[in-house]
Design an enzyme around this catalytic site. Sequence first.
Site, mmCIF file in Angstrom:
data_model
loop_
_atom_site.group_PDB
_atom_site.id
_atom_site.type_symbol
_atom_site.label_atom_id
_atom_site.label_comp_id
_atom_site.label_asym_id
_atom_site.label_seq_id
_atom_site.Cartn_x
_atom_site.Cartn_y
_atom_site.Cartn_z
ATOM 1 N N CYS A 145 -23.339 -5.765 -19.241
ATOM 2 C CA CYS A 145 -22.150 -6.043 -18.434
ATOM 3 C C CYS A 145 -21.009 -5.149 -18.923
ATOM 4 O O CYS A 145 -20.823 -4.998 -20.128
ATOM 5 C CB CYS A 145 -21.681 -7.483 -18.623
ATOM 6 S SG CYS A 145 -22.818 -8.719 -18.051
ATOM 7 N N CYS B 40 -28.381 -7.676 -17.085
ATOM 8 C CA CYS B 40 -27.698 -7.354 -18.347
ATOM 9 C C CYS B 40 -28.655 -7.614 -19.504
ATOM 10 O O CYS B 40 -29.250 -8.690 -19.600
ATOM 11 C CB CYS B 40 -26.437 -8.196 -18.492
ATOM 12 S SG CYS B 40 -25.687 -8.079 -20.131
ATOM 13 N N GLY C 193 0.786 -1.230 0.000
ATOM 14 C CA GLY C 193 0.000 0.000 0.000
ATOM 15 C C GLY C 193 0.814 1.274 0.000
ATOM 16 O O GLY C 193 0.268 2.343 -0.235
ATOM 17 N N CYS D 86 -19.492 -11.231 -20.535
ATOM 18 C CA CYS D 86 -20.802 -11.144 -21.183
ATOM 19 C C CYS D 86 -20.838 -12.031 -22.432
ATOM 20 O O CYS D 86 -21.768 -12.801 -22.648
ATOM 21 C CB CYS D 86 -21.079 -9.698 -21.550
ATOM 22 S SG CYS D 86 -22.785 -9.379 -22.006
ATOM 23 N N CYS E 230 -26.908 -10.723 -21.737
ATOM 24 C CA CYS E 230 -26.677 -12.069 -21.202
ATOM 25 C C CYS E 230 -27.523 -12.347 -19.961
ATOM 26 O O CYS E 230 -27.486 -13.446 -19.419
ATOM 27 C CB CYS E 230 -25.196 -12.291 -20.902
ATOM 28 S SG CYS E 230 -24.624 -11.465 -19.414
#
Lengths: 215, 317
Positions: free
Chosen positions: B284, B259, B50, B290, B262
Amino acid sequence: MENAAHKRQEIPAGSNAPFGAGFTDPVFDSQKVFKIIMDAMASPGSVKNVDVPCDNPAAIHPATAAVCLTLFDSDTRVWLSDSGKQLADWLKFHCGCPIVKNTEAAKADFAIITKESPFPGLDIFPVGTPECPDKSATIIFEAQSLQKGVNYRATGPGIMEANHFSVTGLKGELIDYMEGNKTIFPMGVDAVVTGETSLVCLTRTTSIRNLKICT
Amino acid sequence: MQRNVNNDTEALLSDIAKIENEPGYNHAFLDEQTKRMVRRAILKAVAIPGYQVPFSSREMPMPYGWGTGGIQITASIIGKADVLKVIDQGADDTTNAVSIRGFFAKMAGVATTEKTSEATIIQTRHRIPEDKLTRAHTMVYQVPVPEPLRWVEPRETETRKMHAHSEYGAMHVKLYEDIARHGRIATSFDYPALVDGGYIISPSPIPKFDNPKLDMSPALQLFGAGREQRIYAIPPYTKVTSLDFEDYPFEVQKWEDCCGLCGATTSYLDEIILNDDGDKMFVCSDSDYCQRRCEAGHKGPFADDRISDEQGERNAS
């Protein structure tokens, strides 16, 4: 492929060809070795095999030589525990890195503590500052072998549950030191422990336990 | 020049052996000394989870904001055997993704793919794939502003001190102001996260939907900010906590729709306006996910309106 022709060999002290061969293919070999070091750093305590050949001076392991060729250049100050001329000359020839004097360890970016040298005490190396903890040394610490010996268990970031590794000929002070190192986070040093052709990394966030004491 | 991976491993390997990168350039564009500098920064970044490691970012043959930080990381870690996937807002087929993929196909001679499962390095602009990542993946994020405290404190000298002393109260105040103003934490992307209880990071502008995927991810995650000259990292299996309050716990976006193509209900959805009347559909954002769902026979409410590539080309011309 092309590397198959080149067999790794150790350069004996006082050899007529004191520098030996570096990487066969500097671009791709250093990429391969870096990937190994990065994976090892991202998974402290897991032993990685460094299967990239290069000649190594007698004072250091093949794995250590590969790490040097990968990470050192004119921007890195290197401190050596070995006062022999061969290793310093080899590093200067292949990496062009400045070697810092014994008394100036606090300026080192990297330190190599060779297998034959005594434990120098790691307090001499820079640990960075709270604001810039990256201005700290990375210590390459040579053990005899990472195949067998004393068993350690490492936990911390990068490790799913625990990583186990075995070391022969590691000076016990390193583990004690790395434990103390943890308490000054984010400052601290990071260690690459090498043995023959393998290496294991221990970062400043890694907890290390000697299994004999643990169980 | 783009090369797609086929399933035949042997053919793939011989294909890789044949590929040469552009003559006149070093492998992966950067010179070796630059790569070593970036590599050393990556190692320190991985060792201090980090923490933003400064590095001397190079000029790249594309403008800042196009992912110069991510590209320098990818160039420094990529080898002959790697398979690269590049996504931009989840999609493999947008300008940024296509040009970066083309850049590495040409400059590093590596195989590229659109499939998450085939990739070893995934360079991403602002999404994490819907598929589960594995230890074999390395994620490379393109980051515009690496400093999460920058909007709170403009001085670098001060933000460094704040990080050094984990003085993160101001960050919580920022989130609290959201609650005071909107009744909830309205920050929806670049949502600050705490890495291993140490540093707060900006996870690049990924939607907060993806924040839970940062936590205990098996993949190594590297973040590169070219303009701001910073590299930081989250090692695999590292605890990453999104900041929140006891009474306002961290939440991800949810949609009432699925979606349109899909029918997925669990993926991150983009809203698409269809006409001047404001009709809309959701799809998506992860195009590979997708596509595979569509091929597997999943259907959303707009699936039958889908036009084939052939039709699309005919319509365009």
